[in-house]
Write an enzyme that holds these catalytic residues in place. Structure first.
Site, PDB file in Angstrom:
ATOM      1  N   GLU A 169       1.203   2.795  -5.953  1.00 54.87           N
ATOM      2  CA  GLU A 169       1.491   2.518  -4.535  1.00 54.87           C
ATOM      3  C   GLU A 169       1.141   3.756  -3.708  1.00 54.87           C
ATOM      4  O   GLU A 169       2.006   4.379  -3.074  1.00 54.87           O
ATOM      5  CB  GLU A 169       2.939   2.078  -4.387  1.00 54.87           C
ATOM      6  CG  GLU A 169       3.229   0.781  -5.144  1.00 54.87           C
ATOM      7  CD  GLU A 169       4.696   0.465  -5.353  1.00 54.87           C
ATOM      8  OE1 GLU A 169       5.003  -0.418  -6.172  1.00 54.87           O
ATOM      9  OE2 GLU A 169       5.563   1.114  -4.701  1.00 54.87           O
ATOM     10  N   HIS A 259       7.408   2.669  -0.614  1.00 56.52           N
ATOM     11  CA  HIS A 259       6.695   1.886  -1.643  1.00 56.52           C
ATOM     12  C   HIS A 259       5.545   1.094  -1.046  1.00 56.52           C
ATOM     13  O   HIS A 259       5.317   1.109   0.171  1.00 56.52           O
ATOM     14  CB  HIS A 259       7.668   0.892  -2.294  1.00 56.52           C
ATOM     15  CG  HIS A 259       8.669   1.520  -3.204  1.00 56.52           C
ATOM     16  ND1 HIS A 259       8.597   1.460  -4.569  1.00 56.52           N
ATOM     17  CD2 HIS A 259       9.783   2.243  -2.936  1.00 56.52           C
ATOM     18  CE1 HIS A 259       9.621   2.088  -5.110  1.00 56.52           C
ATOM     19  NE2 HIS A 259      10.361   2.570  -4.130  1.00 56.52           N
ATOM     20  N   GLU A 335       8.465  -0.822   2.588  1.00 60.22           N
ATOM     21  CA  GLU A 335       7.326  -1.425   1.896  1.00 60.22           C
ATOM     22  C   GLU A 335       6.119  -1.570   2.809  1.00 60.22           C
ATOM     23  O   GLU A 335       6.253  -2.039   3.940  1.00 60.22           O
ATOM     24  CB  GLU A 335       7.718  -2.820   1.395  1.00 60.22           C
ATOM     25  CG  GLU A 335       8.815  -2.843   0.344  1.00 60.22           C
ATOM     26  CD  GLU A 335       8.320  -2.444  -1.035  1.00 60.22           C
ATOM     27  OE1 GLU A 335       9.169  -2.258  -1.916  1.00 60.22           O
ATOM     28  OE2 GLU A 335       7.096  -2.320  -1.220  1.00 60.22           O
TER      29      GLU A 335
HETATM   30  C1  GEM Z   1      10.972  -2.770  -5.309  1.00 59.14           C
HETATM   31  S1  GEM Z   1      12.539  -2.517  -4.655  1.00 59.14           S
HETATM   32  C2  GEM Z   1      13.508  -3.636  -5.517  1.00 59.14           C
HETATM   33  C3  GEM Z   1      14.078  -4.630  -4.628  1.00 59.14           C
HETATM   34  N1  GEM Z   1      14.863  -3.924  -3.696  1.00 59.14           N
HETATM   35  C4  GEM Z   1      15.689  -4.534  -2.825  1.00 59.14           C
HETATM   36  N2  GEM Z   1      16.488  -3.775  -2.096  1.00 59.14           N
HETATM   37  N3  GEM Z   1      15.662  -5.856  -2.711  1.00 59.14           N
HETATM   38  C5  GEM Z   1      11.023  -2.583  -6.829  1.00 59.14           C
HETATM   39  O1  GEM Z   1      11.258  -1.471  -7.292  1.00 59.14           O
HETATM   40  O2  GEM Z   1      10.840  -3.597  -7.529  1.00 59.14           O
HETATM   41  C6  GEM Z   1      10.096  -1.771  -4.622  1.00 59.14           C
HETATM   42  C7  GEM Z   1       8.676  -1.813  -5.060  1.00 59.14           C
HETATM   43  O3  GEM Z   1       8.389  -1.915  -6.265  1.00 59.14           O
HETATM   44  O4  GEM Z   1       7.827  -1.735  -4.194  1.00 59.14           O
HETATM   45 ZN    ZN Z   2       7.278   0.274  -5.612  1.00 58.35          ZN
END
Ligand code: GEM
Ligand code: ZN
Length: 375
Positions: A169, A259, A335
């Site tokens: 990412e 991310h 994100e």
């Molecule tokens: C995601 S964040 C996980 C889900 N978070 C919330 N608060 N719903 C992961 O780590 O799977 C981030 C990503 O990978 O981009």
């Molecule tokens: Zn991520």
């Protein structure tokens, strides 16, 4: 014709590549892991000849839906990365491309090299108000580097930002580059006002080993760092262990974990609504930050995103949930898309390093709008 990937963040497996019209590739899994999706390779071939490149076995990739409407990024000069015609049939991504030069780079998103990472650290230390701290060694022996901006003083808030727990990412480190450039700009009023109110602790790359190895989602030992925040270990997840240890020392009044998302073509945040300690104060702070960011830029939106966690059901191994709960503070996962922002599409470049950097600058304005309300 040659296809190579023996360079920083390179990742591709050549099945066959004799006929320009029939190039067959696969993506290698992260080390000691089943995750795969990040690719980055170079094509050495004859210019102005039509090429047909197929990356296969994508139904088994980490996020197969991420290939729907995805356009691969390409560069000749490793600076400008533009989108090329790519079609996904449910298992194969086929790229139709006629190169204009002998060497062409292909990647899942614009790469952010380890050398550029080191340049970012060096640039930061040249600023009178910033310093670079080595929190400890990663499993491959690299530094886990923290940039502190501003001096600790009574009454100042502690703002933490981490990026690229998931090394593929790369948009996360592009955003931090833009955010940091503005924060270190002594002529910028937003930056100066923020540094009067807060000290910033920024980890531009939480996973330098996975970055150089060309991983999508894990560190050198195949560990997904964003599931390690409940009980990190030096043996498996030193990156998280050292950051949490430093957070314990400084305290945290706001946390942003940056991310990229393979599927959703939008910029969005995920909050802590499922945390046991979530309360009206934190909910109001989340709404204030999102409202401010919506005002600053139409690149951000709050309609599309992850499903909300049920009360008390948050996954406390996830960074923003774990830090928000431990420090009773405002915390988000931010994100950005691998594809594009469907609200403001750019067919030529899609979501890009330039747009990441701009969003990083815009995030500072939203931070300033809530800075006085952080506990
Ligand atoms: C995601 S964040 C996980 C889900 N978070 C919330 N608060 N719903 C992961 O780590 O799977 C981030 C990503 O990978 O981009
Ligand atoms: Zn991520």
């Amino acid at each position: 014709m040659k296809i190579s990937s023996n360079f920083d963040s390179g990742n591709i497996q050549v099945i066959h590549a004799q006929d320009p019209q029939d190039i067959s590739l696969r993506i290698n899994k992260d080390n000691q892991s089943d995750f795969y999706q990040w690719f980055h390779f170079r094509l050495d071939s004859t210019p102005f000849v039509e090429h047909r490149i197929t990356i296969g076995d994508l139904k088994g990739s980490a996020y197969p839906n991420g290939w729907n409407n995805y356009q691969a990024v390409v560069s000749y000069d490793r600076d400008e990365w533009f989108r090329v015609d790519s079609e996904f049939d449910g298992d194969n991504l086929t790229i139709h491309f006629t190169p204009e030069y002998a060497q062409t780079y292909f990647a899942y998103f614009a790469p952010y090299s380890y050398e550029r990472h080191l340049d970012l650290l060096a640039r930061a230390q040249m600023s009178f108000d910033a310093s670079v701290v080595n929190l400890g060694n990663t499993l491959d022996g690299r530094d886990l580097s923290l940039i502190q901006v501003g001096q600790q003083e009574e009454g100042k808030k502690q703002v933490w930002i981490t990026a690229r727990q998931h090394p593929g990412e790369t948009m996360a480190e592009w955003l931090v580059e833009g955010l940091l450039e503005r924060l270190l700009d002594e002529d910028d009023g937003v930056a100066r006002a923020l540094l009067d109110k807060a000290v910033f602790y920024i980890v531009p790359n939480m996973n330098p080993d996975g970055s150089v190895r060309g991983h999508l989602r894990t560190n050198a030992a195949g560990i997904n760092l964003n599931r390690e925040w409940a009980s990190p270990s030096i043996e498996k997840s030193p990156e998280v262990f050292y950051v949490l240890d430093k957070m314990q020392e400084t305290g945290v009044d706001m946390y942003l974990d940056v991310h990229g998302d393979e599927d959703l073509p939008y910029n969005f945040v995920a909050g802590n609504e499922g945390n046991p300690g979530y309360n009206d104060r934190l909910q109001a702070l989340e709404e204030a930050f999102k409202s401010a960011l919506l005002t600053v830029t139409p690149e951000f939106q709050d309609e599309h995103g992850y499903p909300k966690d049920e009360p008390g059901k948050a996954n406390l191994t996830v960074a923003s949930n774990a830090v928000g709960e431990r420090f009773d503070c405002l915390a988000f996962t931010l994100e950005m898309p691998f594809k594009d922002n469907n609200d403001l599409p750019d067919p030529a470049y899609g979501w890009s390093p330039q747009r990441c950097r701009q969003l990083g600058e815009d995030v500072l304005v939203a931070l300033l709008s809530v800075a006085d309300r952080l506990r």
